[in-house]
Scaffold this active site. Structure first.
Site, PDB file in Angstrom:
ATOM      1  N   SER A 117      39.490  35.762  45.680  1.00  0.00           N
ATOM      2  CA  SER A 117      39.103  35.184  47.843  1.00  0.00           C
ATOM      3  C   SER A 117      39.755  34.720  48.350  1.00  0.00           C
ATOM      4  CB  SER A 117      38.087  34.294  46.965  1.00  0.00           C
ATOM      5  OG  SER A 117      38.740  33.009  46.846  1.00  0.00           O
TER       6      SER A 117
ATOM      7  N   CYS B 149      33.119  43.469  47.466  1.00  0.00           N
ATOM      8  CA  CYS B 149      34.118  43.075  48.441  1.00  0.00           C
ATOM      9  C   CYS B 149      34.152  43.856  49.826  1.00  0.00           C
ATOM     10  CB  CYS B 149      35.799  42.906  47.696  1.00  0.00           C
ATOM     11  SG  CYS B 149      36.414  44.651  47.438  1.00  0.00           S
TER      12      CYS B 149
HETATM   13  P1  NAD Z   1      39.046  34.152  43.136  1.00  0.00           P
HETATM   14  O1  NAD Z   1      39.652  33.569  43.955  1.00  0.00           O
HETATM   15  O2  NAD Z   1      37.735  32.682  42.781  1.00  0.00           O
HETATM   16  O3  NAD Z   1      39.566  34.236  41.539  1.00  0.00           O
HETATM   17  C1  NAD Z   1      40.445  35.063  41.745  1.00  0.00           C
HETATM   18  C2  NAD Z   1      41.913  35.122  40.750  1.00  0.00           C
HETATM   19  O4  NAD Z   1      42.048  34.097  41.097  1.00  0.00           O
HETATM   20  C3  NAD Z   1      41.316  34.945  39.140  1.00  0.00           C
HETATM   21  O5  NAD Z   1      41.636  35.279  38.113  1.00  0.00           O
HETATM   22  C4  NAD Z   1      41.429  33.429  39.384  1.00  0.00           C
HETATM   23  O6  NAD Z   1      41.824  32.906  37.852  1.00  0.00           O
HETATM   24  C5  NAD Z   1      42.105  32.864  40.259  1.00  0.00           C
HETATM   25  N1  NAD Z   1      42.439  31.633  40.403  1.00  0.00           N
HETATM   26  C6  NAD Z   1      40.843  31.370  41.338  1.00  0.00           C
HETATM   27  N2  NAD Z   1      41.092  29.654  41.974  1.00  0.00           N
HETATM   28  C7  NAD Z   1      42.085  30.003  42.156  1.00  0.00           C
HETATM   29  C8  NAD Z   1      43.387  28.807  42.310  1.00  0.00           C
HETATM   30  N3  NAD Z   1      43.014  27.938  43.042  1.00  0.00           N
HETATM   31  N4  NAD Z   1      45.219  29.698  42.708  1.00  0.00           N
HETATM   32  C9  NAD Z   1      44.911  30.523  41.721  1.00  0.00           C
HETATM   33  N5  NAD Z   1      44.329  31.007  41.139  1.00  0.00           N
HETATM   34  C10 NAD Z   1      42.862  30.823  41.363  1.00  0.00           C
HETATM   35  O7  NAD Z   1      37.457  35.390  43.569  1.00  0.00           O
HETATM   36  P2  NAD Z   1      36.388  35.969  42.180  1.00  0.00           P
HETATM   37  O8  NAD Z   1      35.306  34.861  42.665  1.00  0.00           O
HETATM   38  O9  NAD Z   1      36.633  36.240  41.005  1.00  0.00           O
HETATM   39  O10 NAD Z   1      36.111  36.926  43.262  1.00  0.00           O
HETATM   40  C11 NAD Z   1      35.513  36.984  43.773  1.00  0.00           C
HETATM   41  C12 NAD Z   1      36.252  37.442  45.654  1.00  0.00           C
HETATM   42  O11 NAD Z   1      37.455  38.654  45.327  1.00  0.00           O
HETATM   43  C13 NAD Z   1      35.625  37.876  47.079  1.00  0.00           C
HETATM   44  O12 NAD Z   1      35.625  36.869  47.523  1.00  0.00           O
HETATM   45  C14 NAD Z   1      35.350  38.994  46.876  1.00  0.00           C
HETATM   46  O13 NAD Z   1      35.597  39.087  48.207  1.00  0.00           O
HETATM   47  C15 NAD Z   1      37.134  38.815  46.426  1.00  0.00           C
HETATM   48  N6  NAD Z   1      37.686  40.278  45.867  1.00  0.00           N
HETATM   49  C16 NAD Z   1      37.754  41.817  47.128  1.00  0.00           C
HETATM   50  C17 NAD Z   1      38.704  42.513  46.798  1.00  0.00           C
HETATM   51  C18 NAD Z   1      39.441  43.257  47.885  1.00  0.00           C
HETATM   52  O14 NAD Z   1      40.018  44.409  47.258  1.00  0.00           O
HETATM   53  N7  NAD Z   1      39.614  42.217  48.936  1.00  0.00           N
HETATM   54  C19 NAD Z   1      38.344  43.191  45.666  1.00  0.00           C
HETATM   55  C20 NAD Z   1      37.219  42.614  44.889  1.00  0.00           C
HETATM   56  C21 NAD Z   1      37.021  41.412  45.097  1.00  0.00           C
END
Ligand code: NAD
Length: 491
Positions: free
Chosen positions: A224, A279
């Site tokens: 995200s 995404c």
């Molecule tokens: P997320 O950001 O909650 O988590 C992603 C990763 O970051 C996980 O491994 C998690 O453990 C870690 N994480 C979570 N919070 C954190 C923090 N505060 N500090 C450090 N690390 C942390 O995302 P999600 O809910 O797993 O996935 C969905 C999101 O990913 C959506 O916003 C989607 O659009 C995005 N996404 C983007 C793409 C792209 O290519 N741009 C592709 C797939 C998903």
């Protein structure tokens, strides 16, 4: 209760399970995943650093042979991998197979590493002087991945990182972490030396330790936007090379000359596929001119035919969302809609079973400033925004803080060409609603959808995971040698 292990040094490493992993179709906890201690993080990094010494010196043909073998194993284990993904993510088996296929593409691209890593050579750049360039690996790459593509996104990163001679520590999403361990086992079976690909389970705390760790050289992140921004800021402040891909709000523009049946089908596929948890999902349909009423009616008819159900039921078009909390958040956009929004279809009534299901929702009259427009909902909620002109549609997209993907539906080639030049977005589809580039191009958004300059996979992936050396060579005869304190000139 099953505990999902780490995978370090080619071995599964058990640890007490802490975080719950759900089967989203039943709502039950199916396993627990550990949070590593600081000591565990240090061990994973030191194992990886040790393995890098030999892996960085491996021949390109050795790496290619392993990648070819891995490709074969992914194909022969595709059904098993799809089952694991569906059980923890909830997406349909068909969608899980599609994700595996798109990940596999990246392994196939990496199989051509001897072509992708070719250097340059210039003869006689000055009298008796030649120059050549080549690229070397960075070292320990940390791959941090989101829940929504538990195998494809790790393969976006690992295939090219390994092919370029790096070692990888994957920190998968704690929501659906099992498939990464199988990826590690299959890489070992393909012949990858121990310690070259490791899986360290965990949560935000684990990520934060890795971002600051002295033994880590580069970070690839997908997730995200708030977390992507944080990862980029912290890891660059600690001297790492970083690419951090964030969230999205993808618009699909429908011009008045478009075939509305084709556009409605596309909006359904891209809006509701994988329960909208992509995404590159379309979350806003931008109806231009007078097409809105007819288009909304056509989308609504199709919504009524969609079936939400367990991912392992072939009759389901899409499965549950990832957690109960996420389900509540998604439902809030229809249960407490923004003033001015028309709820054309309310999927809350169609949520079935004890799992985290949300039926397809359709909102009309969504505009900037509303929650339903401004937020990345990440669920089966499609919004329709009505604008008067093509120029209004482009302005809407360019004013949006995200810039991941967008699409235009039209029969007018010139309008499509202008659109692809005028929008401030990284990936554009012309009559293609989910324009995820094939693996020989690179994937990346603009604005708040990507922090760092490098897109992921494809040619930019190879560049990201390697750094250049340039060698200038002369073989002078003793008679040509002289003392000259001037700056070296080429003429
Ligand atoms: P997320 O950001 O909650 O988590 C992603 C990763 O970051 C996980 O491994 C998690 O453990 C870690 N994480 C979570 N919070 C954190 C923090 N505060 N500090 C450090 N690390 C942390 O995302 P999600 O809910 O797993 O996935 C969905 C999101 O990913 C959506 O916003 C989607 O659009 C995005 N996404 C983007 C793409 C792209 O290519 N741009 C592709 C797939 C998903």
């Amino acid at each position: 209760m099953r505990t999902i292990p780490h995978y370090i040094n080619a071995e599964t490493v058990s640890a007490p399970g802490e975080l719950p992993v759900y089967n989203p179709a039943t709502g039950e906890v199916s396993a627990r995943v550990p949070i590593p201690s600081t000591h565990d993080v240090d061990t994973a990094v030191s194992v990886a650093r040790h393995a890098w010494r030999t892996w960085s010196a491996s021949s390109l043909s050795q790496r290619t042979n392993i990648l070819f073998a891995f490709r074969h194993l992914l194909l022969t284990h595709a059904e098993e991998l799809a089952d694991i993904i569906t059980a923890e993510h909830g997406k349909t088996l068909a969608d899980a197979r599609g994700e595996i296929a798109r990940g596999l593409e990246n392994v196939e691209y990496a199989c051509g590493i001897s072509e992708h890593l070719k250097g340059g050579f210039s003869s006689q750049v000055a009298e008796g002087v030649d120059v050549h360039s080549f690229r070397e690996p960075l070292g320990v790459v940390v791959a941090i991945t989101p829940f929504n593509f538990p195998i494809m996104v790790p393969l976006w990163m690992a295939a090219n990182a390994l092919a370029t001679g790096n070692v990888v520590i994957l920190k998968p999403s704690e929501r659906d972490p099992s498939v990464s361990v199988r990826v590690g086992e299959l890489l070992s079976e393909a012949g990858l030396p121990a310690g070259v690909f490791n899986v360290l389970q965990g949560n935000a705390a684990t990520v934060n330790q890795l971002l600051e760790h002295d033994g880590v050289d580069a970070v690839s992140f997908v997730g995200s936007t708030p977390v992507a921004r944080h990862v980029y800021q912290v890891a660059t402040a600690h001297g790492k090379r970083v690419q951090a891909l964030g969230g999205a709000k993808n618009h699909m523009v429908v011009l008045p000359d478009a075939d509305l049946d084709i556009a409605a089908d596309a909006a359904i596929n891209a809006g509701y596929g994988a329960a909208g948890e992509r995404c590159m999902a379309i979350s806003v349909v931008v109806a231009v001119g007078d097409v809105a009423d007819e288009l909304v009616a056509k989308i609504a008819q199709r919504v009524d035919r969609l079936r939400v159900g367990p991912g392992n039921d072939p009759a389901s078009d899409f499965g549950p969302v990832i957690t109960a909390e996420h389900r509540q958040r998604v439902l809030s956009y229809v249960n407490a809609p923004d003033p001015g929004v028309t709820v054309v279809r309310d999927g809350s009534a169609r949520a079935e079973g004890p799992g985290f299901f949300v039926g397809p929702c359709l909102l009309d009259g969504v505009t900037p400033g509303m929650r339903a427009y401004d937020d990345e909902i990440f669920g089966p909620v499609l919004g329709v925004t009505r604008v008067a002109t093509y120029a209004d549609a482009v302005a809407l997209i360019n004013d949006n803080p995200y810039g991941n993907g967008t699409a235009i539906f039209t029969r007018d080639g010139n309008a499509a060409r202008l659109f692809s030049r005028q929008v401030h977005v990284g990936m554009i589809g012309v009559n293609v609603p989910i324009p995820v580039p094939v693996s020989s191009y690179s994937f990346g958004g603009w604005k708040n959808s990507l922090f760092g300059h490098s897109h992921i996979y494809g040619p930019e992936g190879i560049t990201f995971y390697s750094r250049a050396k340039v060698v200038t060579t002369r073989w002078p005869l003793a008679s040509e040698s002289q003392i000259d304190l001037g700056f070296p000139r080429t003429r």
